[in-house]
Enzyme design. Structure first.
Site, mmCIF file in Angstrom:
data_model
loop_
_atom_site.group_PDB
_atom_site.id
_atom_site.type_symbol
_atom_site.label_atom_id
_atom_site.label_comp_id
_atom_site.label_asym_id
_atom_site.label_seq_id
_atom_site.Cartn_x
_atom_site.Cartn_y
_atom_site.Cartn_z
ATOM 1 N N CYS A 92 -57.812 8.467 -18.392
ATOM 2 C CA CYS A 92 -57.520 8.902 -19.758
ATOM 3 C C CYS A 92 -57.103 7.751 -20.674
ATOM 4 O O CYS A 92 -57.182 7.870 -21.885
ATOM 5 C CB CYS A 92 -56.431 9.969 -19.751
ATOM 6 S SG CYS A 92 -56.881 11.446 -18.819
ATOM 7 N N HIS A 349 -58.741 16.275 -26.110
ATOM 8 C CA HIS A 349 -58.578 15.090 -25.277
ATOM 9 C C HIS A 349 -59.950 14.649 -24.773
ATOM 10 O O HIS A 349 -60.366 15.023 -23.667
ATOM 11 C CB HIS A 349 -57.640 15.447 -24.117
ATOM 12 C CG HIS A 349 -57.347 14.338 -23.170
ATOM 13 N ND1 HIS A 349 -57.602 13.007 -23.434
ATOM 14 C CD2 HIS A 349 -56.803 14.362 -21.909
ATOM 15 C CE1 HIS A 349 -57.227 12.271 -22.403
ATOM 16 N NE2 HIS A 349 -56.744 13.077 -21.463
ATOM 17 N N CYS A 379 -50.810 9.098 -19.923
ATOM 18 C CA CYS A 379 -50.825 9.362 -18.487
ATOM 19 C C CYS A 379 -52.275 9.339 -18.021
ATOM 20 O O CYS A 379 -53.195 9.674 -18.772
ATOM 21 C CB CYS A 379 -50.169 10.698 -18.169
ATOM 22 S SG CYS A 379 -50.954 12.134 -18.913
#
Length: 393
Positions: A92, A349, A379
């Site tokens: 990510c 996201h 994260c």
């Protein structure tokens, strides 16, 4: 050699739903990123031939995203073929890592102009598709940690460890939508979003914000990750509380940041918008998976010789509501400064693009409010995190 690296510009596409009829479901990911790159170059009036490297974050590097998507997008945009590109995957945090690598290249004197960007078409290249139903972990990893768990299950472990109630998670999720809706309605996203041509039309706004979201509506959703196998494995979790409503949305999106050395900014008459105060990247327990932003943020602040109270705004990626809430408990930061424009619960996201998206939103918020310092942290799968601190100039 030592140069100072600045952000001259940062832009993003709107967030597109991945369901049928979503804004970018018919748009190839390299076309999506290519349009963002075109607009980054055009609005800053730079010669694309002077770009030293294009560093692209992308997580699912398979199918349509398998052939170094930043390179393909650059060429598809019509730019010079002598400019190279590379694609990186720190899950990510991939495009946030792209920014860090770009800054390092400039500081080392290797480049004067770098574009750090990211793309993820989660509708066309679904999350996890790069595995091709294979096990990437192997027997030694399994012997050390046991069977790998999903990020959603890890989010449940975080919620249990920090005793975050379902009501807290849902209230936080509703806050994300409310703040994003306010930012959208006030035009605060207008400077960071660039219009994208798709399906014969032009997309100019995020599709994902639910202005009518409330804790009461979110409370009606069932937990997503509870099953008998996980209940047996983690008996300490007695109240399963992570739902689709208090988790980030899967979306299609792209974002790009223009990084320039001080000498090149002066030579071209470009106005720097921010400089970099500190970086950190580190790992944590891969079975908690989502907790590394806590240690990484503390390390970045220590490296910069700063305290949390000196930071005016925080972008802590809302992969799941427990992530920023646990971070907030540990860092004891001002909650009003946390994700002040909403986060991935409302804005989505797009995996490899999210780091650059957070930078874009953070920078524009600092400028809109006349603030000085911002910190962002992501994260990442495998129990990792990137953190960086910006100073508006």
């Amino acid at each position: 050699m030592s140069e100072t690296a600045f952000i001259v510009d940062a832009i993003r596409s709107p967030s597109g739903r991945i369901k049928a009829g979503g804004a970018f479901t018919d748009l190839h990911p390299t076309e999506l990123l290519g349009q963002v790159l075109q607009q980054l170059i055009q609005r800053n009036g730079i010669d694309p031939g002077q770009v030293g490297d294009v560093i692209t974050g992308c997580v699912s590097q398979s199918g349509e995203q398998s052939a170094t998507p930043g390179r393909v997008a650059w060429l598809a945009a019509g730019f010079p073929d002598h400019v190279p590109a590379t694609t990186i995957d720190r899950k990510c945090g991939s495009s946030q890592q792209a920014i860090a690598f770009g800054v390092q290249g400039i500081v080392a004197g290797a480049h004067d102009i770098v574009i750090a960007c990211g793309v993820e078409s989660m509708s066309r290249v679904p999350m996890g598709s790069a595995r091709m139903d294979q096990n990437p972990f192997g027997p030694s990893y399994a012997a050390r940690y046991g069977a790998q768990i999903s990020q959603g299950a890890a989010a449940e472990r975080v919620a249990a460890k920090w005793n975050l109630s379902r009501d807290e998670l849902d209230r936080y999720a509703a806050r994300s939508h409310r703040l994003a809706a306010e930012s959208d309605a006030s035009g605060r996203f207008a400077r960071e979003i660039v219009a994208i041509r798709s399906g014969g039309g032009v997309v100019e706004r995020d599709e994902t914000i639910r202005a009518d979201s409330t804790p009461e509506k979110l409370a009606q959703l069932k937990p997503t990750f509870a099953d008998e196998r996980l209940r047996e494995r983690f008996p300490e979790i007695t109240d399963w509380r992570v739902t689709a409503g208090n988790s980030s949305q899967m979306v299609d999106g792209a974002a790009a940041v223009l990084l320039v050395s001080e000498r090149m900014a002066n030579r071209l008459g470009l106005k720097p918008r921010a400089r970099f105060v500190g970086f950190d990247v580190r790992g944590d327990d891969p079975m908690m998976m989502l907790t590394a932003p806590i240690a990484s943020s503390r390390a970045a602040l220590a490296k910069a010789g700063m305290t949390v109270d000196q930071i005016d705004a925080f972008e802590i990626n809302e992969a799941f509501a427990p992530v920023p809430l646990a971070w907030l408990r540990e860092l004891q930061a001002d909650p009003e400064r946390l994700n002040p424009c909403g986060g991935a619960i409302a804005l989505g996201h797009p995996l490899g693009a999210s780091g650059a998206r957070l930078t874009t939103t953070l920078l524009n918020h600092l400028e809109a409010r006349g603030l000085r310092y911002g910190l962002q942290s992501m994260c990442e799968a495998g129990g990792m995190a990137n953190t960086m601190i910006l100073e508006r100039v």
